[in-house]
Structures are given as C-alpha cells and as structure tokens.
Scaffold this motif. Sequence first.
Motif, PDB file in Angstrom:
ATOM      1  N   LYS A  44       2.505   4.366  -5.952  1.00 50.17           N
ATOM      2  CA  LYS A  44       3.305   3.474  -6.800  1.00 50.17           C
ATOM      3  C   LYS A  44       2.492   2.976  -7.991  1.00 50.17           C
ATOM      4  O   LYS A  44       2.970   2.949  -9.121  1.00 50.17           O
ATOM      5  N   ILE A  45       1.261   2.582  -7.741  1.00 50.25           N
ATOM      6  CA  ILE A  45       0.435   1.966  -8.790  1.00 50.25           C
ATOM      7  C   ILE A  45      -0.205   3.005  -9.701  1.00 50.25           C
ATOM      8  O   ILE A  45      -0.301   2.821 -10.914  1.00 50.25           O
ATOM      9  N   PHE A  46      -0.635   4.112  -9.122  1.00 50.81           N
ATOM     10  CA  PHE A  46      -1.421   5.078  -9.895  1.00 50.81           C
ATOM     11  C   PHE A  46      -0.607   6.262 -10.411  1.00 50.81           C
ATOM     12  O   PHE A  46      -1.124   7.074 -11.175  1.00 50.81           O
ATOM     13  N   SER A  47       0.650   6.374  -9.991  1.00 47.22           N
ATOM     14  CA  SER A  47       1.548   7.428 -10.479  1.00 47.22           C
ATOM     15  C   SER A  47       0.876   8.806 -10.380  1.00 47.22           C
ATOM     16  O   SER A  47       0.297   9.133  -9.354  1.00 47.22           O
ATOM     17  N   ASP A  48       0.910   9.582 -11.438  1.00 40.44           N
ATOM     18  CA  ASP A  48       0.348  10.942 -11.389  1.00 40.44           C
ATOM     19  C   ASP A  48      -1.157  10.944 -11.142  1.00 40.44           C
ATOM     20  O   ASP A  48      -1.696  11.889 -10.554  1.00 40.44           O
ATOM     21  N   TYR A  49      -1.830   9.882 -11.586  1.00 45.73           N
ATOM     22  CA  TYR A  49      -3.284   9.790 -11.420  1.00 45.73           C
ATOM     23  C   TYR A  49      -3.673   9.635  -9.942  1.00 45.73           C
ATOM     24  O   TYR A  49      -4.815   9.893  -9.568  1.00 45.73           O
ATOM     25  N   ALA A  50      -2.706   9.248  -9.110  1.00 48.52           N
ATOM     26  CA  ALA A  50      -2.981   9.085  -7.675  1.00 48.52           C
ATOM     27  C   ALA A  50      -3.519  10.361  -7.047  1.00 48.52           C
ATOM     28  O   ALA A  50      -4.328  10.325  -6.115  1.00 48.52           O
ATOM     29  N   LYS A  51      -3.101  11.510  -7.569  1.00 51.33           N
ATOM     30  CA  LYS A  51      -3.551  12.787  -7.012  1.00 51.33           C
ATOM     31  C   LYS A  51      -4.976  13.136  -7.443  1.00 51.33           C
ATOM     32  O   LYS A  51      -5.607  13.998  -6.848  1.00 51.33           O
TER      33      LYS A  51
END
Length: 414
Positions: free
Chosen positions: A319-326
């Motif tokens: 939720k917080i990091f969006s695409d950067y979460a990956k």
Amino acid sequence: MKKRVVITGMGVVSPIGTGLETFWENVKKGKCGISPIESFDTTDYSVKLAGEVKDFNPVDYMEKKEAKRQDRYSQFAVVASDLAVKDSGLDIENVDSNRFGVIVGSAVGGIHTIEKEHEKLLTKGPNRVSTFFIPMMLSNIASGLVAIKYKAKAVNFSTVTACATGANAIGESFRKIQNGECDVMITGGAEAAITPCSIAGFTALTTLSTTTDANRASIPFDKERSGFVMGEGAGILVLEDYDHAVNRGAKIYAEVVGYGATCDAYHMTSPDPNSEGASKSMENAIKDADIEPQDIGYINAHGTSTLYNDKFETQAIKKIFSDYAKEVPISSTKSMTGHLLGAAGAVEAIVCAKALEDSYIPATINHKVSDPDLGLNFVPNVGINKEIGYALSNAFGFGGHNATLVIKRYIKNS
C-alpha cells in the motif's frame, strides 16, 4: 527548531550473541539462534523450541546480591544498558542528570519472578513470598533500575505495547530529544518470557510454531510458516542530541529521523486484515522523516512467521510503497533470533543502524518455499552488500499497536 537525534551507543543481549560486535557478526553470518528449550522440561508441551540466551550469568556483569533482586528481564536490560553506555563513551559525571532520561519497556515484565513466587505461595505459604516479589515483577522496574544506575533524573517510564514496545520506547525517546526536553536518552526493550506459563499461554493462542526442526521454525514470509518462535534478550540504544554528541566527540552510528505510531482498533490479537494501522504507521514515519517511500533502502519487517502477520504486513508495505515494494529489500531478522516480544523492536532498530553503518542488508534465513501471495524481495538466505541512505523498521503488537522507525545513514558534517 527540532533537534537532530543520533545513536551513539548500542548494547544487545540476544539468542545469537551478547555485545554489539558479536551480535552483528552473527547477523551477517545468518546464524540461527533457535534450539530446544533448556530452561524447563517441555515433555508435556507441544512447543519444543525457543530462542534462548545461552550461558548468561548475571554475576559476570553485576554483584550477586544485585542480580538476586532482579528478574531475568531486568538483568538483560541492565546488562544491555551497560554495554550501550560503555559503547557510547558517555562520561556520566559530565551529563546533566536533569536532561538525561530513560525509557525502557517490556511487554511481559517479570514473569519468571511471578511464576517462581506463585509456586512458593502454593507450596510453602504466603509468609515465604519474597520481599522483592513486587518490585521484581513490575514491567517498569528495568527502566527504573537503569535510571538509578546512571543517575538519570529526567523522564522515566516504561512502554508496554506488546511486541511494539521496544520501537515505541525508542520513538518516544526520540521525541524527548527532538523537542528539546532531554540531551541524552537510554532506551529500548527487554524480555525474558520463555517460561512454562508463558509458553503454555501462547501455545493456547495457537501462535507458536510446534515444529521440532530449528531450521523450519522461525521462517518469516515462507509459505510453510506456522507460527512464531519465542525469543528473549534486550536491545538498548543511547540516543543523543546531535550537538551534544558532536561537542563531546562521540562516535555516531546513525540518525533517528522518523517515528510513526498507530492503533488498529480492531481485535485483541489479530492484525487488521485491511492493514490500515500498519500502513498508516509507516506513512507517518516516512512523512515525519520528510522523505519519500522510494528513499527507503531497506525494511526490517516485523515478520513474525505467523500466517496473518506476514500476509497483512506485506499488504501494508504494498500500500505504501506501490510499485517500489517489489524492489526494496525486506528482511526479518526474527528468522535468526526468534521473536523477542517487547525487545524485538529495539534489537531490530539496532540491526537497521548497523545495516546503514556497514552497508549490509541482512538476510531472512531458512527461507525455502516462496509464498506467491506475498511476492516481495525478502532477501532469502544471503545478505546483500549495499550502501543505503534510510532504513525502516516495523513493530506491531497484540492490542493493535503499531510502531515504525525511520533511521538515516550518518554522514559526518552533513
């Protein structure tokens, strides 16, 4: 103007080593501190494993009389504080005691003492209960003992927010310095809850792993995770006003720059399935640090190895990091230490500070079976040599307590 807050000393008592250097070297080696419980007979227990602190003798660090008047959790706190203060190089005589505070928390407190004295009450009668029973069992007494030892006369209290305790203690200490109330804070968490009653209670909640394979017990984010493994120990940090630290020529490990604290207000033990509290805690900490989510180079996850925590924490990160979460490296060092409850957030903040200083991201060890429902970079089995600017550490607890810290790499004269 808000004060800068830096970390100048750290002390650890843990299942993978006592002392900062030993602890960190074992983190880098990916040492597993999980083993069969030795402190009591587990014949009738379905849970057989824990992260015990082996070969800990309090009289190696304090007088025998003093040790006898402290519960095991307090002993851990006092020893870790002593290690942190020595590491900081603080000259206590030259610290203004009225601007020197202590916030050291514990989720469970003196349960060793409670069980021992209750047994004494039942078998020998009320007149045999120890004079020191009450002070030894209190969950705030470790914070008081540390303050007494160092003549710290400013703010002193104990956070008690289950598994968010240590992170909340650091965050509240950060605020005291940031807002100009204190120059120095000793802070963190301590826990010693590997006892018959405590293990039985957590077993009844079905939160503990019942496997007998130490390498498949504490396995955060693994598809085969089946519960957490109890750990014990303490993590203590010395936080200082930046100018105070620089003026005395202190070594600075890292800066604390962000703190978020929220509540799920959802359930006694289950995290909110919508992850609102956890995600808001991270959002608040990142905002407090005045950075963007993409600035975070490493996340030390709460990562308990329970089905729901790992699922919902991953959801919150997405939720917080969006695409950067990956992309962002995420690991749970509970795979090495087990879950230190009220000490977990503090020990893991120390991991973050060392990761920043040493340009090294620890692994999530014993990771074998990827969970397709999670699908993030959990740094499986082998750590990463990488320079990072900011690390984020999560700590979530029963009662819906959430705490997040953002720690920044220290660059001299920056």
